[in-house]
Design an enzyme around this catalytic site. Sequence first.
Site, PDB file in Angstrom:
ATOM      1  N   GLU A  99       0.825  -1.211  -0.014  1.00 32.29           N
ATOM      2  CA  GLU A  99       0.112   0.059   0.022  1.00 32.29           C
ATOM      3  C   GLU A  99       1.028   1.269  -0.058  1.00 32.29           C
ATOM      4  O   GLU A  99       1.932   1.401   0.612  1.00 32.29           O
ATOM      5  CB  GLU A  99      -0.813  -0.050   1.231  1.00 32.29           C
ATOM      6  CG  GLU A  99      -1.956  -1.102   1.179  1.00 32.29           C
ATOM      7  CD  GLU A  99      -2.757  -1.099   2.455  1.00 32.29           C
ATOM      8  OE1 GLU A  99      -3.936  -1.762   2.439  1.00 32.29           O
ATOM      9  OE2 GLU A  99      -2.249  -0.821   3.601  1.00 32.29           O
ATOM     10  N   CYS A 132       6.470  -3.087  15.841  1.00 26.73           N
ATOM     11  CA  CYS A 132       5.896  -1.913  16.668  1.00 26.73           C
ATOM     12  C   CYS A 132       4.694  -2.349  17.227  1.00 26.73           C
ATOM     13  O   CYS A 132       3.907  -2.545  16.355  1.00 26.73           O
ATOM     14  CB  CYS A 132       6.131  -0.525  16.119  1.00 26.73           C
ATOM     15  SG  CYS A 132       7.806  -0.125  15.416  1.00 26.73           S
ATOM     16  N   CYS A 183       1.365  -0.441  15.496  1.00 25.47           N
ATOM     17  CA  CYS A 183       1.423  -0.351  13.982  1.00 25.47           C
ATOM     18  C   CYS A 183       0.784  -1.583  13.519  1.00 25.47           C
ATOM     19  O   CYS A 183       1.303  -2.636  13.598  1.00 25.47           O
ATOM     20  CB  CYS A 183       2.835   0.032  13.491  1.00 25.47           C
ATOM     21  SG  CYS A 183       3.009  -0.137  11.575  1.00 25.47           S
ATOM     22  N   CYS A 208       3.161   8.552   0.746  1.00 30.52           N
ATOM     23  CA  CYS A 208       3.745   7.891   1.393  1.00 30.52           C
ATOM     24  C   CYS A 208       3.915   6.635   0.947  1.00 30.52           C
ATOM     25  O   CYS A 208       3.233   5.882   0.556  1.00 30.52           O
ATOM     26  CB  CYS A 208       2.835   7.575   2.850  1.00 30.52           C
ATOM     27  SG  CYS A 208       3.493   6.574   4.225  1.00 30.52           S
ATOM     28  N   CYS A 224       6.699  -5.970   8.005  1.00 24.60           N
ATOM     29  CA  CYS A 224       7.914  -5.493   8.815  1.00 24.60           C
ATOM     30  C   CYS A 224       8.084  -6.428   9.752  1.00 24.60           C
ATOM     31  O   CYS A 224       7.408  -6.713  10.543  1.00 24.60           O
ATOM     32  CB  CYS A 224       7.593  -3.960   9.184  1.00 24.60           C
ATOM     33  SG  CYS A 224       8.781  -3.249  10.135  1.00 24.60           S
ATOM     34  N   CYS A 274      -1.319   7.005   9.264  1.00 20.89           N
ATOM     35  CA  CYS A 274      -0.108   6.297   9.593  1.00 20.89           C
ATOM     36  C   CYS A 274      -0.137   5.395  10.525  1.00 20.89           C
ATOM     37  O   CYS A 274      -1.027   5.347  11.634  1.00 20.89           O
ATOM     38  CB  CYS A 274       0.766   7.656  10.324  1.00 20.89           C
ATOM     39  SG  CYS A 274       2.465   7.257  10.858  1.00 20.89           S
TER      40      CYS A 274
END
Length: 528
Positions: A251, A277, A280, A266, A273, A515
């Site tokens: 994305e 985190c 996230c 972005c 990932c 975000c």
Amino acid sequence: MLIHRPICVSLGLLSPRQPLLVGRLLTSPATGRHGHRRQQPGHQRQQRQRTPRRYFANTAVWSSVQDAVTMQGSAYEFAGEGTFTHQLETDAVAKPNCGLLGLTLDELSHELEGSGRAAVVWDCISNGVDPNLYYSGDDGRDSSDDAIADAWLAATSHIGGIDAPSGDWQNEQVIISGRRQGQGLGSAAWKRLQDVMQSNLQSDSDEDKSPDGEEVRTIANSVASLSHINVSPDGTAKLLLKMKRDGLEVESVIIPWLDKGFSTLCVSSQVGCRQGCTFCATGRMGRLRSLSTEEIVVQLFYATKVCRVANSIVHPQIDALPAIDNIVFMGMGEPADNADAVVAAANAMADRRMFGLAQSKVTISTVAPDPTAFVTLGQAPVALAWSVHAVDDALRRSLVPTTKYTMEELKAGLIQALSIRSRKQRRTMLEVALIDGVNDSDEDAELLGAFALSIMDEVAGSKAVVNLIPYNDISHPTYRTPSMERVLAFQKIITDRGVLCYVRTTRGDEESAACGQLATKRKKARGS
């Protein structure tokens, strides 16, 4: 030629120009493409000695050049004080299995046998036009725009409670702006361009056929295709791109700023990932694999195309999408875990001959898995940002579970990276995802303000700016978004210390495009 990344790191070069200067000196323009003189009848091949010492006023940098080249083994050999001879060929030839969007302009010039032809191709790409389609016929059209228009109309049909307008789109001739405006490519160069493209041909459409009936290798059927567009009421557009390599999807998000007249893109650097985190959504995926340079650059290509096509469609409830003028590597993935591809992609975005964005308008954000991340990513002549989230080591480890280094150790790496950058590139952003009752206390703000000041004290001419990002919901059982009163109070404590501090406006949260909300649900890839 290209200077290999370990050379750049070991040089500690003080400006973006110096790596290029070393490369030019290693390859003489008076010699053949690989640094040797062209063979003349009746003459023996000779090597040309260069004396580059005079180009470096800084003795320390010149010493670093000598040390770095010596460390490369047999690649280059110094021939006495201040001179060296070229032993092996350079990187001017295209890298194996590297497609159109992954090549430097010099590499593409070599493949197309002309820098003017490469410039023509990039004039198309920078306008969001596939040169393979644009130059496949005489009508000056990119047939792939039709699918983009259909996707945009479908994505905006719900906004304002109206049905999607019909008949408002006509694929007219595209006027290409750029350095080579009006210049054609030529059939021979177009065929060479086709050879550059990946061989993964997916399309059966007659519109993707060349005039002689053969299939045209396009960006859509060779690199990535646009699977879906989601548009929020505020105009934020989330693009879902399907990679042709294995069908995985990533994305990227277009954030329009109508009052400023530009859009921010972005971009993602990985599918998933591994940093984990806790605030996230991407971290929940784990890392499926890293994206290639081409798969990162194609996100900007499609975003530019969407902006261009959307601006040609009149919609009663949607304002036009301003052109992309700002890039942030803050999408899916950790850039430091895919540094080579990220640096190469950032170079293409900031190269005035390619996408031509200002260096200050491209930002690479990293959570900093280790202290060397800043120096590594800092090879790209663009801005650096650090996802700090908390200065207290224990608190940061709870937010970023993969943290292995203390904040002081990571700060030392940032200071090193800023110290070897030019003064105009010594601005860095410290980012914090503010979570109610977790890292938004007055004490957290005091620590962050002092931390930013300590960075500026260590590096002359540097500026550390704090960017506060109120937490965006990802269905975490305990995390909540802090009130705006709390966010502003946190901001005031930092600004009272003399540190610039901004609060990021939440955009696209209705479509999970804000975000921390980016994630895809697809099959797991075998490779990394």
